[in-house]
Motif scaffolding. Sequence first.
Motif, PDB file in Angstrom:
ATOM      1  N   THR A  69      33.479 -89.898  67.654  1.00 55.98           N
ATOM      2  CA  THR A  69      33.172 -89.160  68.881  1.00 55.98           C
ATOM      3  C   THR A  69      32.372 -90.056  69.823  1.00 55.98           C
ATOM      4  O   THR A  69      31.390 -90.685  69.419  1.00 55.98           O
ATOM      5  CB  THR A  69      32.366 -87.893  68.572  1.00 55.98           C
ATOM      6  N   VAL A  80      39.581 -84.561  82.216  1.00 57.69           N
ATOM      7  CA  VAL A  80      40.109 -83.659  81.185  1.00 57.69           C
ATOM      8  C   VAL A  80      41.543 -83.266  81.511  1.00 57.69           C
ATOM      9  O   VAL A  80      42.425 -83.287  80.641  1.00 57.69           O
ATOM     10  CB  VAL A  80      39.213 -82.409  81.069  1.00 57.69           C
ATOM     11  N   ARG A  87      44.797 -84.118  79.148  1.00 55.96           N
ATOM     12  CA  ARG A  87      45.564 -82.995  78.589  1.00 55.96           C
ATOM     13  C   ARG A  87      47.018 -83.069  79.024  1.00 55.96           C
ATOM     14  O   ARG A  87      47.932 -82.810  78.236  1.00 55.96           O
ATOM     15  CB  ARG A  87      44.933 -81.670  79.022  1.00 55.96           C
ATOM     16  N   ALA A 110      40.962 -85.183  71.537  1.00 57.37           N
ATOM     17  CA  ALA A 110      40.659 -84.372  72.704  1.00 57.37           C
ATOM     18  C   ALA A 110      39.713 -85.123  73.627  1.00 57.37           C
ATOM     19  O   ALA A 110      38.925 -85.968  73.182  1.00 57.37           O
ATOM     20  CB  ALA A 110      40.021 -83.035  72.299  1.00 57.37           C
ATOM     21  N   GLU A 148      36.969 -83.812  76.427  1.00 56.00           N
ATOM     22  CA  GLU A 148      36.321 -82.567  76.851  1.00 56.00           C
ATOM     23  C   GLU A 148      35.194 -82.867  77.824  1.00 56.00           C
ATOM     24  O   GLU A 148      34.527 -83.904  77.717  1.00 56.00           O
ATOM     25  CB  GLU A 148      35.776 -81.831  75.621  1.00 56.00           C
ATOM     26  N   ASP A 189      31.608 -82.790  79.458  1.00 61.28           N
ATOM     27  CA  ASP A 189      30.204 -82.674  79.057  1.00 61.28           C
ATOM     28  C   ASP A 189      29.412 -82.533  80.350  1.00 61.28           C
ATOM     29  O   ASP A 189      28.823 -83.490  80.845  1.00 61.28           O
ATOM     30  CB  ASP A 189      29.795 -83.913  78.265  1.00 61.28           C
ATOM     31  N   VAL A 219      32.273 -87.051  80.007  1.00 63.14           N
ATOM     32  CA  VAL A 219      33.271 -86.470  79.106  1.00 63.14           C
ATOM     33  C   VAL A 219      32.980 -86.953  77.692  1.00 63.14           C
ATOM     34  O   VAL A 219      32.371 -88.002  77.479  1.00 63.14           O
ATOM     35  CB  VAL A 219      34.718 -86.856  79.506  1.00 63.14           C
ATOM     36  N   THR A 220      33.435 -86.155  76.735  1.00 62.19           N
ATOM     37  CA  THR A 220      33.367 -86.516  75.329  1.00 62.19           C
ATOM     38  C   THR A 220      34.779 -86.796  74.844  1.00 62.19           C
ATOM     39  O   THR A 220      35.696 -86.008  75.100  1.00 62.19           O
ATOM     40  CB  THR A 220      32.743 -85.387  74.494  1.00 62.19           C
TER      41      THR A 220
END
Length: 543
Positions: free
Chosen positions: A105, A128, A132, A152, A154, A156, A161-162
């Motif tokens: 991560t 994101v 996606r 993924a 995502e 933050d 973003v993560t």
Amino acid sequence: MSVHTGVGGSSSAVRGLATAGAAVLVATVALAGCSASERATVTDQIVLGEGQPLGDLNPMLGYAQLGVSPVYDGLLIPAGDGDDRVPDLVPALAESAPERVAPRTWRVPLRSGVTFSDGTSFDAADVVATYRAVVDPRVASAIATDFAPIVAVEADGSRAVTVRMTTEADPSPYLLVGIVPSEKVEEAPAAEWALNTEPVGTGAYRLESLEPDQAVLVAREDYWGTRPAVNRIVYTHVPDDNTRAQRIAAGEIDGANLPPRLADSLEGRDGIDVVSVRSADWRGVSLPSTNPFTADPAARLAMNLGVDRQGVVDDVLTGDGEPASTPVASVYGPDVYDEGAQFGFDAEGAVAALDAAGWRPGPDGVRVRGADRASFPLLYNAQDTLRRDLAVAFAASMKKIGVEVLTRGTSWDDIDSELGTAAVLLGGGATPYSIDSQVYDTLHTRVPNSSPYSNPGDLTAPGLDALLDEARESAPGAENDLRYKRIQQVYAEQPSYVFLAFLHHTYASRGDGWRHDAPILEPHSHGVTWGPWWNLPSWQPIS
């Protein structure tokens, strides 16, 4: 098949071009026939001849996949001082490099104050939405499988973003794709998106006009970085190689990519610089598992021994390339590249291997084993003269060892329908800034949603898939470098292709008093998005 984006020594061979520093090429020769006053009127515009159709300016279709584009930026961008190494991956839309925050991560902070060319603000929602979309089955992105290691992306908050991965590897090579506004993402096949002809990015340029034969980009006044000195880029569609060469010779265009032989023909012309750039872009022959001859591991080994790769580089590429036995080029360095896994030219060894496997010369000189002939069709894109020449050279080598290769130029549509039954002159190396992405899809047996051109014969060597999977899931370092060497060794014992060469991409350029960053190691996709023009904001007039 190419996704449109659009050796001598260890770095770019730049012929007829002065250099100033390791990272900067300086072109000082004026366009033939231009006076000083005339040159002053053209220095803010560059006209480039593009061989590929114009349009499809959508990252979902492969454009700006590696962050190199006048229109789009990625979270990171490649950067280097030459083509003799894999480039560094440095922040672009990211504020800083990815930071590991937990196993598999990573957190990526985002640059503030960035806007898209339509005036909307850039934030985490756009990142994101882009990631996606690229793996959304409804979008049917041409590059979806290249992002398989990402679980993924995502948000933050709005400014970070993560990134969650399936692997311990650094995510940086997967963070290059051009980011699109979330509002422009469509739940439809990418081939139907408005972005294809109306691109909206954070890059230094915006599209002013697009016609079938010409696209015009203009520099953005609101660009978040340094505003380019080249105010206007004109791409003119010139699909024929010879015509591009003629037009640059005549001074009608300022640059183009050309096959090596045509590029060499322009050497010494007044005002023209010929540039050769190292790449991880390989050419090779995929082999079908349905043909009795090519399905035989002994036959595949013999074909690898029976082709003179250095001769192919010298004769077909006029020296602008290097031999390839696997998808791993020497530019990856001695920690990863295995010299011992390279096939030397050994025609006698090839003949002995075929004899031992029961393939004996028939009445017409073509080997047979029982009712089976050592014969197979080899297809290539008829519009690609370099693939044609490579196919013909390969067939000539095989004839000498009693193997009949029936070359045929045709369309990609026809090739697609025959991938399972015919050999194909393929190219690869689309994502070379990660050793994993350079080898995985090419050597691994086919996985769900694989590109049709990823190991179309679905052939492998015992234990190779497991090694590829283990290497993909492992952290970088000395231990994993040894895995990649072992991958090359296992492949060489039972090859599934006949790799021929890594190309050096060749360009002809007219520079009128500009200095610019040196070209970097290039992927399979090239054209005038790459070469001397890969970083157009770096082009500055010589004072």
